[in-house]
Design a protein around this motif. Structure first.
Motif, PDB file in Angstrom:
ATOM      1  N   TYR A 240      -6.225   0.216  -0.640  1.00 33.02           N
ATOM      2  CA  TYR A 240      -6.668  -1.108  -0.229  1.00 33.02           C
ATOM      3  C   TYR A 240      -7.598  -0.917   0.963  1.00 33.02           C
ATOM      4  O   TYR A 240      -7.226  -0.283   1.954  1.00 33.02           O
ATOM      5  N   LEU A 241      -8.806  -1.479   0.902  1.00 31.16           N
ATOM      6  CA  LEU A 241      -9.778  -1.342   1.985  1.00 31.16           C
ATOM      7  C   LEU A 241      -9.861  -2.639   2.780  1.00 31.16           C
ATOM      8  O   LEU A 241      -9.952  -3.720   2.199  1.00 31.16           O
ATOM      9  N   ALA A 242      -9.846  -2.505   4.098  1.00 26.99           N
ATOM     10  CA  ALA A 242      -9.863  -3.685   4.973  1.00 26.99           C
ATOM     11  C   ALA A 242     -10.705  -3.389   6.203  1.00 26.99           C
ATOM     12  O   ALA A 242     -10.213  -3.395   7.333  1.00 26.99           O
ATOM     13  N   ALA A 243     -11.980  -3.132   5.992  1.00 26.62           N
ATOM     14  CA  ALA A 243     -12.858  -2.683   7.073  1.00 26.62           C
ATOM     15  C   ALA A 243     -12.987  -3.696   8.200  1.00 26.62           C
ATOM     16  O   ALA A 243     -13.136  -3.317   9.368  1.00 26.62           O
ATOM     17  N   ASN A 244     -12.957  -4.993   7.864  1.00 35.70           N
ATOM     18  CA  ASN A 244     -13.161  -6.005   8.907  1.00 35.70           C
ATOM     19  C   ASN A 244     -11.862  -6.645   9.381  1.00 35.70           C
ATOM     20  O   ASN A 244     -11.884  -7.690  10.023  1.00 35.70           O
ATOM     21  N   VAL A 245     -10.724  -6.008   9.074  1.00 33.47           N
ATOM     22  CA  VAL A 245      -9.425  -6.519   9.519  1.00 33.47           C
ATOM     23  C   VAL A 245      -8.851  -5.521  10.523  1.00 33.47           C
ATOM     24  O   VAL A 245      -8.504  -4.388  10.159  1.00 33.47           O
TER      25      VAL A 245
ATOM     26  N   GLN B  13       0.815  -1.208   0.000  1.00 37.32           N
ATOM     27  CA  GLN B  13       0.000   0.000   0.000  1.00 37.32           C
ATOM     28  C   GLN B  13       0.854   1.267   0.000  1.00 37.32           C
ATOM     29  O   GLN B  13       0.639   2.178  -0.802  1.00 37.32           O
ATOM     30  N   TYR B  14       1.846   1.314   0.893  1.00 37.86           N
ATOM     31  CA  TYR B  14       2.540   2.573   1.125  1.00 37.86           C
ATOM     32  C   TYR B  14       3.916   2.671   0.451  1.00 37.86           C
ATOM     33  O   TYR B  14       4.481   3.759   0.375  1.00 37.86           O
TER      34      TYR B  14
END
Length: 613
Positions: A192-197, A163-164
């Motif tokens: 990158y989306l990781a709402a439940n992590v 990501q970075y």
């Protein structure tokens, strides 16, 4: 999870071999900004109350930059007479060309994905820890993606590096700039989306939970989640220190957050999927009614997620569908998936109401399109992509092109629809042979998880029929890219039987997962029965002798299975463990020992698993 010693040594050898190349910098400089973001060009959007927003999506790319080989590089197309025919598809250059062409004339266009963009990748991307795939997705203008389980293959620190940016902590920087200085990997230009992590120690999301696309006042929110069961399909080291939450609860939570921010149009990017009744990408899964032609986890998720969410882009199961599944209020809602490895893309039209700031659901239209292999289209829309591929191929060539063995015909693995896959049998036999000697572990049985077989072995390479029957290191790596270490353990016969029954029960009840078994092990799979009874206990034999529940057997498998992965807790109970060579080294050694140019290896005969339907 950091680079394995085998991979690190291979990369150091590769970089040393490539150090004298003078063309790499030139190739980097030569890549044009072709196909630059053309959103905003073309016809002016209507100034009326509604505007059509184009949502282009795909999923499960798995770092597949070159055109996938063998049957796994086809999609199934339903014909007017009801028959199904294979259509060759895929390749990042073709995908970029199709997406760029599709965007033409669409001022409001978003490109989104549903996870597993990297991980389980062919050598061209995997050898460089998937930096080439991130670079390619930056170029094709991916706007946003959720994480998938394979984003965690090398652990959270490596995902954050994707990501970075930053160079690999062990292997360093792979490229040099025009001045000969190390070129720092820039990371993903998309979120990158990781709402439940979440991080166990802090409870905070590992990465951003949501993202809002805003163009001329049109706002659409994206919430990204991976399957809650990610720890069951990734090594323990890969998800260490992380928690994975319920998909429905997480999406509902952040839908409320977005609505409080005035964002009423929402798309969920969910790395979990379903199974349509037909393998054809153009199958109508809304016949006879909305969602009637699809089953699996995504159906339950879609039926429970708040009606605030207007559409789902999904993945994980590598299936193709564009369905309408009723939301909790009974209103149909679009749920799509574009197969895998860049063979399809989905084009969805979302009609946005400027007054209500919401999607007019009755106007949502969605369709999957084949990423055909079209050199002329690539030359017109994506001339930068072949240059990108050539750049990385130049770096990889010292390792990728080394012959490992020879085959007499296609040996299908990922592309096989059979429970007993020819390539699965070959891999299991290779593991058994390598680990059967007493000083290597004394293995009597070998198990291979089907999900770990990432490709086919193709006799003819696409576009190069002069090169036939040679299995290169790159092709072997593409089949088994995880470099898992082999484990040999003691298992009582009762646990061997239990593991075989777990193929069709427990975590694998709804979507059965058939282990690939080494020669000598046979049993009957009776699909007329239900649950664990589908594996007939009395039929389980080793070299013609029934497995004795009280006897101890030495069983070989990769470290992922030995940890109980893929829903096989019985395999995680082994004792007296011995760690052997990597699965890739074992596979390559078998190819070298059993094939020559004049005596190539033939596909294994079937017959280990007798299927009753």
């Amino acid at each position: 999870m950091s680079a394995t010693p085998q991979r690190s040594r291979a990369i150091r050898r590769l970089l040393a071999a490539a150090a004298g190349l003078t063309t790499v910098g030139a190739l980097v400089a030569a890549i044009p900004n072709a196909g630059a973001d053309d959103r905003g060009r073309g016809q002016q959007a209507s100034k009326g109350r509604t505007v059509d927003v184009q949502l282009l999506s795909f999923n499960d790319l798995h770092g597949t930059l070159e055109e996938p080989q063998g049957s796994s590089g086809n999609v199934q197309e339903r014909q007017p007479d009801g028959t199904v025919k294979p259509v060759p598809a895929g390749g990042i250059a073709n995908l970029a060309a199709h997406l760029r062409e599709a965007r033409q004339g669409n001022e409001y266009s978003i490109t989104a994905a549903a996870g597993d963009m990297i991980g389980g990748s062919p050598l061209l991307s995997g050898l460089f820890h998937d930096e080439p795939s991130i670079e390619a997705m930056n170029k094709l203008k991916l706007d946003v993606t959720s994480v998938g389980n394979h984003e965690f293959d090398e652990g959270r620190a490596e995902l954050q590096r994707m990501q970075y940016g930053g160079c690999h902590p062990k292997d360093g920087c792979y490229e040099k700039d025009e001045n000969g200085e190390e070129k720092i990997f820039s990371g993903a230009a998309f979120p990158y989306l990781a709402a439940n992590v979440t991080v166990e120690k802090t409870g905070r999301p590992l990465l951003r939970p949501y993202w809002v696309w805003n163009h001329k006042g049109v706002k659409i929110g994206f919430i990204g989640v991976t399957l809650e069961g990610t720890p069951d399909v990734v090594t323990a080291e890969g998800v260490k220190g992380l928690k994975f939450g319920d998909e429905v609860k997480t999406i509902n939570k952040y839908a409320k957050v977005l609505e409080k921010q005035g964002v009423k149009s929402i798309v969920a990017l969910v790395h979990e999927g379903g199974a349509p009744a037909s393998p054809a990408y153009n199958y109508d899964c809304d016949s006879p009614g909305p969602g009637d032609g699809i089953s699996g986890p995504i159906v339950d998720i879609a039926k429970k997620v708040t009606p605030q969410v207007d559409a789902f882009v999904t993945g994980h199961t590598h299936q193709a569908y564009a369905c309408s599944i009723p939301d909790p209020s009974g209103k149909p809602r679009t749920v799509t998936s574009a197969a895998s490895i860049g063979r399809l893309y989905t084009d969805t039209t979302l009609t946005y109401d400027r007054k209500t700031k919401d999607i007019v659901r009755t106007s949502v239209r969605s369709m999957n399109h084949v990423v055909t292999r079209d050199p002329a289209k690539v030359e017109k829309f994506a001339p930068d992509m072949p240059l990108l591929i050539d750049k990385w191929k130049t770096l990889a060539a010292p390792i990728a092109n080394q012959p490992q063995g020879y085959i007499s015909a296609n040996i299908d693995g990922r592309g096989s629809t059979a429970y007993e896959k020819p390539l699965g049998s070959l891999i299991a036999d290779a593991q058994l042979e390598a680990l059967a000697p007493a000083d290597k572990g004394g293995a009597q049985i070998a198990f291979m998880n089907p999900g770990g077989i990432r490709s086919d072995l193709a006799y003819l390479k696409s576009g190069d029929e002069a090169v036939d029957g040679i299995v290169t290191y790159g092709e072997a790596f593409t089949v088994q890219p995880f470099t898992n270490m082999m484990n040999i353990v003691d298992l009582p016969g009762s646990q061997v039987i239990a593991a075989l029954k777990q193929q069709v029960s427990g975590a694998n009840e709804a979507s059965i997962r058939i282990l690939q078994v080494s020669k000598g092990l046979t049993y009957t799979l009776d699909l007329t029965k239900t649950g664990a009874d589908r594996v007939v206990t009395d039929s389980i034999k080793l070299n013609g002798v029934a497995i004795d529940p009280s006897k101890t057997y030495r069983v070989a498998m990769n470290e992922f299975l030995a940890g109980g992965g893929d829903g096989f807790p019985a395999l995680g109970t082994g004792t007296n463990k011995l760690v052997g060579a990597s699965d890739l080294d074992v596979f390559n050694a078998y190819l070298a020992a059993h094939s020559t140019p004049s005596a190539p290896l033939a596909p294994p005969a079937s017959g280990r698993i007798t299927v009753v339907k």
